[in-house]
Design an enzyme around this catalytic site. Structure first.
Site, PDB file in Angstrom:
ATOM      1  N   SER A   1       0.078   3.885  -8.078  1.00 34.60           N
ATOM      2  CA  SER A   1       1.367   3.603  -8.315  1.00 34.60           C
ATOM      3  C   SER A   1       1.924   5.214  -8.545  1.00 34.60           C
ATOM      4  CB  SER A   1       2.057   2.742  -9.051  1.00 34.60           C
ATOM      5  OG  SER A   1       3.239   3.142  -9.452  1.00 34.60           O
TER       6      SER A   1
ATOM      7  N   HIS B   1       1.471   3.422  -3.691  1.00 30.93           N
ATOM      8  CA  HIS B   1       2.436   2.454  -4.079  1.00 30.93           C
ATOM      9  C   HIS B   1       3.656   2.967  -4.521  1.00 30.93           C
ATOM     10  CE1 HIS B   1       3.333  -1.595  -5.445  1.00 30.93           C
ATOM     11  NE2 HIS B   1       3.788  -1.120  -6.677  1.00 30.93           N
TER      12      HIS B   1
ATOM     13  N   ASP C   1       7.183   2.432  -6.267  1.00 32.61           N
ATOM     14  CA  ASP C   1       8.236   1.851  -7.168  1.00 32.61           C
ATOM     15  C   ASP C   1       9.422   2.071  -7.055  1.00 32.61           C
ATOM     16  OD1 ASP C   1       6.184  -0.422  -8.115  1.00 32.61           O
ATOM     17  OD2 ASP C   1       5.191   1.173  -9.068  1.00 32.61           O
TER      18      ASP C   1
ATOM     19  N   MET D   1      13.182   1.125  -8.288  1.00 27.04           N
ATOM     20  CA  MET D   1      13.861   0.537  -9.480  1.00 27.04           C
ATOM     21  C   MET D   1      15.334   0.798  -9.478  1.00 27.04           C
ATOM     22  SD  MET D   1      11.076   0.605 -12.536  1.00 27.04           S
ATOM     23  CE  MET D   1       9.274   0.431 -12.243  1.00 27.04           C
TER      24      MET D   1
ATOM     25  N   HIS E   1       7.349  -1.126  -3.016  1.00 28.13           N
ATOM     26  CA  HIS E   1       7.706  -2.325  -3.676  1.00 28.13           C
ATOM     27  C   HIS E   1       9.259  -2.378  -4.296  1.00 28.13           C
ATOM     28  CE1 HIS E   1       6.502  -4.332  -8.194  1.00 28.13           C
ATOM     29  NE2 HIS E   1       7.545  -4.987  -7.321  1.00 28.13           N
TER      30      HIS E   1
ATOM     31  N   MET F   1      12.123  -3.077  -6.556  1.00 27.33           N
ATOM     32  CA  MET F   1      12.635  -3.905  -7.773  1.00 27.33           C
ATOM     33  C   MET F   1      14.260  -3.904  -7.697  1.00 27.33           C
ATOM     34  SD  MET F   1       9.676  -2.979 -10.203  1.00 27.33           S
ATOM     35  CE  MET F   1       8.958  -1.641  -8.827  1.00 27.33           C
TER      36      MET F   1
ATOM     37  N   MET G   1       2.635 -10.052  -9.839  1.00 29.00           N
ATOM     38  CA  MET G   1       3.018  -9.067 -10.879  1.00 29.00           C
ATOM     39  C   MET G   1       1.982  -9.537 -12.286  1.00 29.00           C
ATOM     40  SD  MET G   1       4.943  -6.794  -9.813  1.00 29.00           S
ATOM     41  CE  MET G   1       4.957  -5.947 -11.335  1.00 29.00           C
TER      42      MET G   1
ATOM     43  N   ASP H   1      -0.275  -6.125  -9.285  1.00 30.13           N
ATOM     44  CA  ASP H   1       0.269  -4.936  -9.802  1.00 30.13           C
ATOM     45  C   ASP H   1       0.594  -5.311 -11.424  1.00 30.13           C
ATOM     46  OD1 ASP H   1       2.064  -2.800 -10.198  1.00 30.13           O
ATOM     47  OD2 ASP H   1       3.446  -3.316  -8.658  1.00 30.13           O
TER      48      ASP H   1
HETATM   49  C1  DX5 Z   1       5.931  -1.706 -12.812  1.00 22.14           C
HETATM   50  C2  DX5 Z   1       5.372  -1.475 -11.372  1.00 22.14           C
HETATM   51  C3  DX5 Z   1       4.005  -0.971 -11.353  1.00 22.14           C
HETATM   52  C4  DX5 Z   1       3.535  -0.057 -12.361  1.00 22.14           C
HETATM   53  C5  DX5 Z   1       2.049  -0.196 -12.499  1.00 22.14           C
HETATM   54  O1  DX5 Z   1       7.149  -2.328 -12.527  1.00 22.14           O
HETATM   55  O2  DX5 Z   1       5.737  -2.444 -10.219  1.00 22.14           O
HETATM   56  O3  DX5 Z   1       3.613  -0.491 -10.204  1.00 22.14           O
HETATM   57  O4  DX5 Z   1       3.820   1.252 -11.910  1.00 22.14           O
HETATM   58  O5  DX5 Z   1       1.700   0.719 -13.547  1.00 22.14           O
HETATM   59  P1  DX5 Z   1       0.376   0.497 -14.301  1.00 22.14           P
HETATM   60  O6  DX5 Z   1      -0.591   0.560 -13.534  1.00 22.14           O
HETATM   61  O7  DX5 Z   1       0.456   1.804 -15.479  1.00 22.14           O
HETATM   62  O8  DX5 Z   1       0.862  -0.622 -15.088  1.00 22.14           O
HETATM   63 ZN    ZN Z   2       4.713  -1.963  -8.225  1.00 23.02          ZN
END
Ligand code: DX5
Ligand code: ZN
Length: 232
Positions: free
Chosen positions: A12, A37, A39, A41, A70, A72, A141, A183
């Site tokens: 990620s 990956h 993310d 947000m 991903h 969110m 998750m 994840d």
């Molecule tokens: C959290 C993300 C993850 C996160 C994982 O909301 O979806 O992808 O970056 O990070 P680590 O591996 O540090 O938990």
């Molecule tokens: Zn993620």
């Protein structure tokens, strides 16, 4: 019989150096990453804000590895086409963030991407049951979404086993393959147990990017996975 696929490591980039993202993506793929990956947000569905389709499209020329987006975000649908155009290969979203889950999955596939549903720690797997034919990926998750560097929630192992059973039953009945991704809080110490619980794609952010040698971490993760696979 388990239909677990070959293991895929998906670093990620949430934990990468944002000022050098292109280089970070190149380096982590050279270090052995299978997927990148990404993310997304929105400070609405989750209390944090990261990056959107423009950054995805800026990173696209830096690697041939699949980009695993991903989402969110809420709402979901309006971002599907921009991410597909930006070069995303897989797009997954949280079912509670979409009004019409079946429609959102179709939208993702119509754009030529693989489609996934993401399950927060307190969200039940029942959402899967009615859309199995439209899923390419299920993402469990193992932390509450929003931040990197959190601790793995052990209950995720039981949920992975349940999701594995559902997928295996589906494939045995003639259904298409579905990847099972995890994840949050994944590291070299727990990845073996996570593989044993049924995962075939592993997101890891801080465990990889907070170390100086990405290849050493990814190699160590693969070794732990290989140990479990050799016992199976
Ligand atoms: C959290 C993300 C993850 C996160 C994982 O909301 O979806 O992808 O970056 O990070 P680590 O591996 O540090 O938990
Ligand atoms: Zn993620």
């Amino acid at each position: 019989m388990s239909h677990k696929q070959a293991a895929r490591i998906a670093p990620s980039i949430l934990s990468a150096d944002f000022a050098r993202l292109g280089e970070e993506v190149k380096n982590v793929v050279l270090a052995g990453a299978d997927w990148v990956h990404f993310d997304v947000m929105d400070n609405h569905y989750v209390p944090n804000l990261t990056f959107g389709p423009m950054i995805c499209s800026a990173l696209r020329p830096h690697t041939e590895a699949p980009i695993d987006v991903h989402l969110m975000v809420e709402p979901v649908d309006s971002l599907v086409e921009p991410f597909a155009k930006a070069g995303a290969n897989l797009i997954s979203f949280h079912p509670e963030a979409s009004r019409h889950i079946d429609r959102t999955l179709s939208l993702i596939r119509d754009q030529g991407c693989k489609a996934g549903l993401v399950f927060n720690p307190a969200v039940g797997l029942e959402w899967m049951d009615h859309v199995m034919d439209k899923l390419d990926l299920v993402l469990i998750m193992s932390v509450n979404p929003g931040f990197g560097g959190q601790k793995f929630i052990p209950h995720a192992l039981e949920k992975l086993r349940q999701a594995r059973q559902k997928i295996d039953r589906w494939v045995e009945e003639g259904g298409q393959p579905i990847s099972l991704e995890v994840d949050g809080g994944v590291n070299v110490q727990n990845i073996g147990a996570i593989r044993a619980a049924g995962a075939d794609a592993f997101v890891a952010g801080s465990a990889i990017f907070n170390q100086p040698d990405y290849k050493a971490v990814i190699d160590a993760m693969r070794q732990e996975i290989a140990k479990v696979d050799s016992q199976a």
